[in-house]
Design an enzyme around this catalytic site. Structure first.
Site, PDB file in Angstrom:
ATOM      1  N   HIS A 127       0.826  -1.223   0.000  1.00 39.12           N
ATOM      2  CA  HIS A 127       0.000   0.000   0.000  1.00 39.12           C
ATOM      3  C   HIS A 127       0.859   1.273   0.000  1.00 39.12           C
ATOM      4  O   HIS A 127       0.496   2.277   0.606  1.00 39.12           O
ATOM      5  CB  HIS A 127      -0.953   0.029   1.204  1.00 39.12           C
ATOM      6  CG  HIS A 127      -1.959  -1.084   1.221  1.00 39.12           C
ATOM      7  ND1 HIS A 127      -3.236  -0.957   0.714  1.00 39.12           N
ATOM      8  CD2 HIS A 127      -1.873  -2.357   1.674  1.00 39.12           C
ATOM      9  CE1 HIS A 127      -3.891  -2.107   0.859  1.00 39.12           C
ATOM     10  NE2 HIS A 127      -3.083  -2.972   1.433  1.00 39.12           N
ATOM     11  N   ASN A 141     -10.384  -2.837   2.357  1.00 41.06           N
ATOM     12  CA  ASN A 141     -10.071  -2.802   0.931  1.00 41.06           C
ATOM     13  C   ASN A 141     -11.340  -2.535   0.128  1.00 41.06           C
ATOM     14  O   ASN A 141     -12.434  -2.512   0.690  1.00 41.06           O
ATOM     15  CB  ASN A 141      -9.489  -4.156   0.490  1.00 41.06           C
ATOM     16  CG  ASN A 141      -8.022  -4.309   0.874  1.00 41.06           C
ATOM     17  OD1 ASN A 141      -7.311  -3.323   1.078  1.00 41.06           O
ATOM     18  ND2 ASN A 141      -7.567  -5.545   0.955  1.00 41.06           N
ATOM     19  N   HIS A 163      -4.089   0.889  11.879  1.00 38.91           N
ATOM     20  CA  HIS A 163      -3.904  -0.379  12.585  1.00 38.91           C
ATOM     21  C   HIS A 163      -5.274  -1.001  12.869  1.00 38.91           C
ATOM     22  O   HIS A 163      -6.080  -0.380  13.567  1.00 38.91           O
ATOM     23  CB  HIS A 163      -3.176  -0.103  13.910  1.00 38.91           C
ATOM     24  CG  HIS A 163      -2.674  -1.345  14.586  1.00 38.91           C
ATOM     25  ND1 HIS A 163      -3.294  -2.559  14.479  1.00 38.91           N
ATOM     26  CD2 HIS A 163      -1.591  -1.552  15.372  1.00 38.91           C
ATOM     27  CE1 HIS A 163      -2.633  -3.449  15.174  1.00 38.91           C
ATOM     28  NE2 HIS A 163      -1.588  -2.875  15.721  1.00 38.91           N
ATOM     29  N   TYR A 169       0.921  -4.354  12.174  1.00 39.74           N
ATOM     30  CA  TYR A 169       0.827  -2.920  11.853  1.00 39.74           C
ATOM     31  C   TYR A 169       1.670  -2.041  12.767  1.00 39.74           C
ATOM     32  O   TYR A 169       2.301  -1.093  12.308  1.00 39.74           O
ATOM     33  CB  TYR A 169      -0.648  -2.474  11.832  1.00 39.74           C
ATOM     34  CG  TYR A 169      -1.358  -2.997  10.585  1.00 39.74           C
ATOM     35  CD1 TYR A 169      -1.655  -4.355  10.452  1.00 39.74           C
ATOM     36  CD2 TYR A 169      -1.698  -2.163   9.536  1.00 39.74           C
ATOM     37  CE1 TYR A 169      -2.277  -4.852   9.312  1.00 39.74           C
ATOM     38  CE2 TYR A 169      -2.320  -2.652   8.397  1.00 39.74           C
ATOM     39  CZ  TYR A 169      -2.612  -3.994   8.293  1.00 39.74           C
ATOM     40  OH  TYR A 169      -3.213  -4.476   7.169  1.00 39.74           O
TER      41      TYR A 169
HETATM   42 FE1  HDD Z   1      -2.585  -4.823   5.444  1.00 40.70          FE
HETATM   43  C1  HDD Z   1      -1.130  -1.790   5.143  1.00 40.70           C
HETATM   44  C2  HDD Z   1      -5.561  -3.530   4.283  1.00 40.70           C
HETATM   45  C3  HDD Z   1      -3.954  -7.978   5.392  1.00 40.70           C
HETATM   46  C4  HDD Z   1       0.192  -6.020   6.909  1.00 40.70           C
HETATM   47  N1  HDD Z   1      -3.213  -3.017   4.834  1.00 40.70           N
HETATM   48  C5  HDD Z   1      -2.464  -1.886   4.771  1.00 40.70           C
HETATM   49  C6  HDD Z   1      -3.257  -0.802   4.265  1.00 40.70           C
HETATM   50  C7  HDD Z   1      -4.503  -1.294   4.014  1.00 40.70           C
HETATM   51  C8  HDD Z   1      -4.483  -2.690   4.373  1.00 40.70           C
HETATM   52  C9  HDD Z   1      -5.690  -0.532   3.469  1.00 40.70           C
HETATM   53  C10 HDD Z   1      -2.759   0.608   4.025  1.00 40.70           C
HETATM   54  C11 HDD Z   1      -3.005   1.491   5.216  1.00 40.70           C
HETATM   55  C12 HDD Z   1      -2.555   2.880   4.905  1.00 40.70           C
HETATM   56  O1  HDD Z   1      -3.186   3.520   4.045  1.00 40.70           O
HETATM   57  O2  HDD Z   1      -1.570   3.308   5.515  1.00 40.70           O
HETATM   58  N2  HDD Z   1      -4.370  -5.607   4.887  1.00 40.70           N
HETATM   59  C13 HDD Z   1      -5.491  -4.897   4.522  1.00 40.70           C
HETATM   60  C14 HDD Z   1      -6.612  -5.796   4.418  1.00 40.70           C
HETATM   61  C15 HDD Z   1      -6.155  -7.038   4.712  1.00 40.70           C
HETATM   62  C16 HDD Z   1      -4.746  -6.926   5.022  1.00 40.70           C
HETATM   63  C17 HDD Z   1      -8.030  -5.374   4.073  1.00 40.70           C
HETATM   64  C18 HDD Z   1      -6.894  -8.328   4.785  1.00 40.70           C
HETATM   65  C19 HDD Z   1      -8.159  -8.431   5.027  1.00 40.70           C
HETATM   66  N3  HDD Z   1      -1.977  -6.668   6.009  1.00 40.70           N
HETATM   67  C20 HDD Z   1      -2.704  -7.836   5.938  1.00 40.70           C
HETATM   68  C21 HDD Z   1      -1.950  -8.903   6.570  1.00 40.70           C
HETATM   69  C22 HDD Z   1      -0.774  -8.345   7.023  1.00 40.70           C
HETATM   70  C23 HDD Z   1      -0.809  -6.948   6.656  1.00 40.70           C
HETATM   71  C24 HDD Z   1      -2.438 -10.326   6.713  1.00 40.70           C
HETATM   72  C25 HDD Z   1       0.379  -8.982   7.750  1.00 40.70           C
HETATM   73  C26 HDD Z   1       0.321 -10.045   8.444  1.00 40.70           C
HETATM   74  N4  HDD Z   1      -0.754  -4.060   5.874  1.00 40.70           N
HETATM   75  C27 HDD Z   1       0.221  -4.724   6.521  1.00 40.70           C
HETATM   76  C28 HDD Z   1       1.416  -3.865   6.858  1.00 40.70           C
HETATM   77  C29 HDD Z   1       0.969  -2.476   6.300  1.00 40.70           C
HETATM   78  C30 HDD Z   1      -0.391  -2.776   5.696  1.00 40.70           C
HETATM   79  C31 HDD Z   1       2.725  -4.381   6.407  1.00 40.70           C
HETATM   80  C32 HDD Z   1       1.937  -1.780   5.342  1.00 40.70           C
HETATM   81  C33 HDD Z   1       2.002  -0.361   5.795  1.00 40.70           C
HETATM   82  C34 HDD Z   1       1.275  -0.323   7.038  1.00 40.70           C
HETATM   83  O3  HDD Z   1       0.789  -1.562   7.352  1.00 40.70           O
HETATM   84  O4  HDD Z   1       1.115   0.646   7.749  1.00 40.70           O
HETATM   85  O5  HDD Z   1       1.611  -3.829   8.211  1.00 40.70           O
END
Ligand code: HDD
Length: 741
Positions: A95, A168, A359, A382
């Site tokens: 993202h 999402n 988060h 997160y």
């Molecule tokens: Fe995630 C970012 C949505 C599964 C780990 N995620 C992130 C963002 C969105 C989502 C919208 C961007 C937030 C922003 O604008 O800063 N993610 C989802 C959805 C998921 C999902 C809807 C499943 C239903 N994500 C998911 C899993 C993991 C992560 C299973 C790890 C185990 N996601 C992350 C992250 C991020 C992230 C690496 C990257 C940047 C951040 O968190 O702040 O932690």
């Protein structure tokens, strides 16, 4: 900048602005807005160093003589360049590419029956929000138009603390267990040897992984559908994905799925357009969001909830805890409970859009987790990612992340700590601080986890209730309109044709055969490989887990498949032409009356007409009036518009006919099934582009979405044109395959 006092006042104002929510639409001229924006912090101020020292010369470094070497003593040069050297922080691992806006949320009526969350209980409460939309796979500088999931993350600054709904634009996910997330992301990101391709899933490693993970079949249907190429962030749905819990004052819990329903309708573009827009305007979605808010056309969504009483947890054909499943809206209707309005653009991209930290574990009392294993894993990820992305544990103190509810605890120090904690009580229990801060009982709004009874063996495994990977994938495919199905097939053909290893293509087609034999056959045909028979037997694709392959990857379970019309964008209500962009093709000599009548009617209906001509500057109408040209045929393209019209005027149309780009513009819009209008001689351009029969008799009955008439009839042409734009596209004239230009 000059004094700490000024900074404090400014951040107070920010907090207040957030707390009050909606500022009015800014309707001053673009020049005024520019000036107001650009001088916001610095009006009437001297340039200073970061220590407040006034700078006397910011053009020249300090040298030993005008032609001599620079001096190390030049603290201004060193400070300025050192700061610049560190201006980037690591981009988000996923993202990374995003756009955001401020706004406000208000619930329609109290939801106290289900939840004690204050912001969902009080219809008078205007809760400030910050919303960030994103693509998932691409880097910060990648195109907005990638075929990808869109993030839809909402931070509610509630009176009881921040609640983040990190969702999402698709209601399901690729995988069932967070343990597989790093694998999924490694597979979709550019391949590690060449760092190719950027922001694209059309490559071997992604499809290799997907073809070995049948649980992703349902999500793949969504990602290959047009939902993955939205017309605008403002025209896409949002979903919390996981099942959450709502808990009321009495401690009673229900399950809930969250939805966002856009009031502008749900619309997408074509893949052919997406590829071209990536070249013409890779910031298309970002620009669209910014311009809409800047012009006062505030995007709106309704918050929807599907509520399932706790006692009904096991009444479904799937497991509510499985994030690869949705609850069909026909089974549990979506109740619309409140409205989100985005009404203010960020002041600073880095400070707000880049530094915002979401988060799924930021909860308020009255909302709680379910045991969805994907959600449970996210709860760790997160905070962890912000520690490296934002540099330490104090990222909650960055203004955009601050809670409007007061923060009092015994956490102390760390990198970049802003708060100056006073006194000696930094532990609990304490007597030196009178025991403060106190723990809050339930009656004081203290968060109490839902007391779910759990009595289980510790296992590394998955519930068998998660094993039906194909019924909902099939439900999705079957519920699409014929046009949507065709687009999905073309998308799969495109993606898999980019895969170089034949065995991956073949394996993927076998997976598709589990979803729908017809779908697999059409995809296989496009790949020049054997058409597999629909298979019901076990796929046996996965890597065995300690010889327990059967438990890990069992035979597909087939459940009764109904249709779910709510899954098709074709069944979503149309919502008028508000903020739709219309190209008005014109050159010198255009009929001034027709151009004026057309543009006025479009503006009155809320659309944004733009004059596109053979050059920039001004053009002269047939009566000598000067009209400002908004774009030239060289710097824009039909794919950036929702519709096209060509007002009459002999000289104007002759000039357009002599310009191949003008003919192509109309031809392309026709192929993309867009509404097209022409008056008087303008019809000739349509004929030259193949959008209208050249013979008068045939032109009298044009194809769907084509509206023509003589110049004096411009008003009625405009009315029919507006209705044609509101239909979004006229698929009946879309050529097959759907990208003819
Ligand atoms: Fe995630 C970012 C949505 C599964 C780990 N995620 C992130 C963002 C969105 C989502 C919208 C961007 C937030 C922003 O604008 O800063 N993610 C989802 C959805 C998921 C999902 C809807 C499943 C239903 N994500 C998911 C899993 C993991 C992560 C299973 C790890 C185990 N996601 C992350 C992250 C991020 C992230 C690496 C990257 C940047 C951040 O968190 O702040 O932690």
């Amino acid at each position: 900048m000059r004094t700490g006092k000024k900074a404090a006042t400014k951040s107070d104002k920010k907090g207040l602005e957030r707390a009050l929510g909606a500022p009015k639409a800014v309707r001053s001229s673009p020049k005024d807005r520019d000036l107001a924006r650009n001088t916001k912090d610095a009006e009437g101020q001297f340039l200073t160093t970061n220590q407040g020292l006034r700078i006397n010369d910011d053009q020249n470094s300090l040298k030993a003589g005008e032609r001599g070497p620079s001096l190390l003593e030049d603290f201004h040069l060193r400070e300025k360049i050192t700061h610049f050297d560190h201006e980037r922080i690591p981009e988000r691992i996923v993202h990374a590419r995003g756009s955001a806006a401020h706004g406000v949320f208000q619930v329609y009526e109290s939801m106290a029956r289900y939840t004690r969350a204050a912001f969902l209980n009080d219809p008078a409460a205007r809760t400030p929000v910050f919303v960030r939309f994103s693509t998932v796979a691409g880097s910060r500088g990648s195109s907005d138009l990638a075929r990808d999931v869109r993030g839809f993350a909402v931070k509610f600054y509630t009176s009881e603390g921040n609640f983040d709904l990190v969702g999402n634009n698709m209601p399901v996910f690729f995988i069932q267990d967070a343990l597989k997330f790093p694998d999924l992301v490694h597979a979709v990101k550019p391949e590690p040897d060449r760092e190719i391709p950027q922001a694209a899933s059309a490559h071997d490693t992604f499809w290799d992984f997907i073809s070995l993970m049948p649980e992703s079949a349902h999500m793949i249907m969504w990602v290959m559908s047009d939902r993955a190429i939205p017309r605008s962030f403002r025209m896409m749905e949002g979903f919390g994905v996981h099942t959450f819990r709502l808990v009321n004052e009495a401690g009673e819990s229900s399950f809930v799925k969250f939805h966002w329903k856009p009031l502008l309708g749900v619309h997408s573009i074509l893949w052919d357009e997406a590829q071209k827009i990536s070249g013409l305007d890779p910031d298309y979605h970002r620009r669209d969001l910014w311009e809409a808010i800047d012009s006062g056309a505030f995007p709106e969504w309704e918050l929807g909830v599907q509520i399932v009483p706790e006692k009904d947890e096991h009444k479904f054909a799937f497991d509510l805890l499985d994030p690869t499943k949705l609850i069909p809206e026909e089974v549990v209707p979506v109740k619309r409970v409140g409205k989100l309005t985005l009404n203010r653009n960020p002041d600073n991209f880095f400070a707000e859009t880049e530094q915002v930290a979401f988060h799924p574990g930021h909860l308020v009392s009255g909302i709680d987790f379910s045991n969805d294993p994907l959600l449970q894993g996210r709860l760790f990820s997160y905070t962890d990612t912000q520690l490296s992305r934002l540099g330490g544990p104090n990222f909650h103190e960055i203004p955009i992340n601050r809670s409007v509810a007061p923060v009092h605890n015994n956490q102390r120090d760390g990198h970049m700590r802003q708060e100056i904690n006073r006194g000696t009580a930094s532990y609990q229990p304490n007597s030196v601080g009178g025991g403060c801060p106190f723990q809050a009982g339930r009656a004081d709004g203290g968060f109490v986890s839902h007391a779910e009874k759990i009595d289980a063996h510790k296992v590394r495994g998955r519930s068998k209730s998660f094993f039906d990977h194909f019924s909902q994938a099939a439900l999705f495919f079957k519920s699409q309109s014929d046009v949507e199905k065709e687009h999905l097939i073309q998308a799969l053909r495109f993606e898999l044709s980019k895969v170089e290893r034949p065995e991956i293509r073949e394996r993927m087609v076998r997976v598709l055969a589990q979803v729908d034999g017809g779908l697999a056959g059409r995809v296989a045909e496009g790949l020049g490989i054997a058409v597999p028979k629909a298979q019901n037997g076990p796929l046996n694709l996965s890597v065995p887990a300690d010889g327990d392959a059967a438990a890990f990857q069992p035979e597909p379970v087939r459940k009764k498949i109904l249709l779910s019309p709510a899954l098709s964008m074709a069944n979503k209500p149309l919502k008028g032409i508000q903020t739709r962009k219309v190209a008005v093709l014109a050159a010198d000599g255009v009929s001034g009356s027709s151009l004026a009548a057309m543009t006025e009617a479009l503006k009155a209906a809320g659309a944004t007409p733009a004059v596109v001509s053979t050059r920039v500057g001004f053009l002269k109408t047939d009566t000598g009036k000067d009209i400002k040209i908004d774009a030239s045929l060289l710097n824009t393209g039909s794919v950036l518009f929702d519709a096209v019209c060509v007002p009459g005027g002999k000289a104007s149309v002759a000039a357009l006919l002599a310009e191949p780009r003008a003919v192509r513009f109309v031809k392309e819009a026709y192929g993309h099934a867009k509404a097209i209008a022409a008056t008087g001689e303008g019809m000739q351009l349509l004929s030259a582009a193949g959008a209208l029969a050249a013979s008068k008799a045939q032109a009298a009955a044009p194809a769907a979405g084509i509206v023509v008439g003589e110049i004096p009839k411009t008003k009625s042409v405009a009315e029919a044109f507006i209705a044609a734009i509101a239909a979004h596209r006229h698929w009946e004239r879309e050529e097959k395959p759907p990208t003819p230009s």
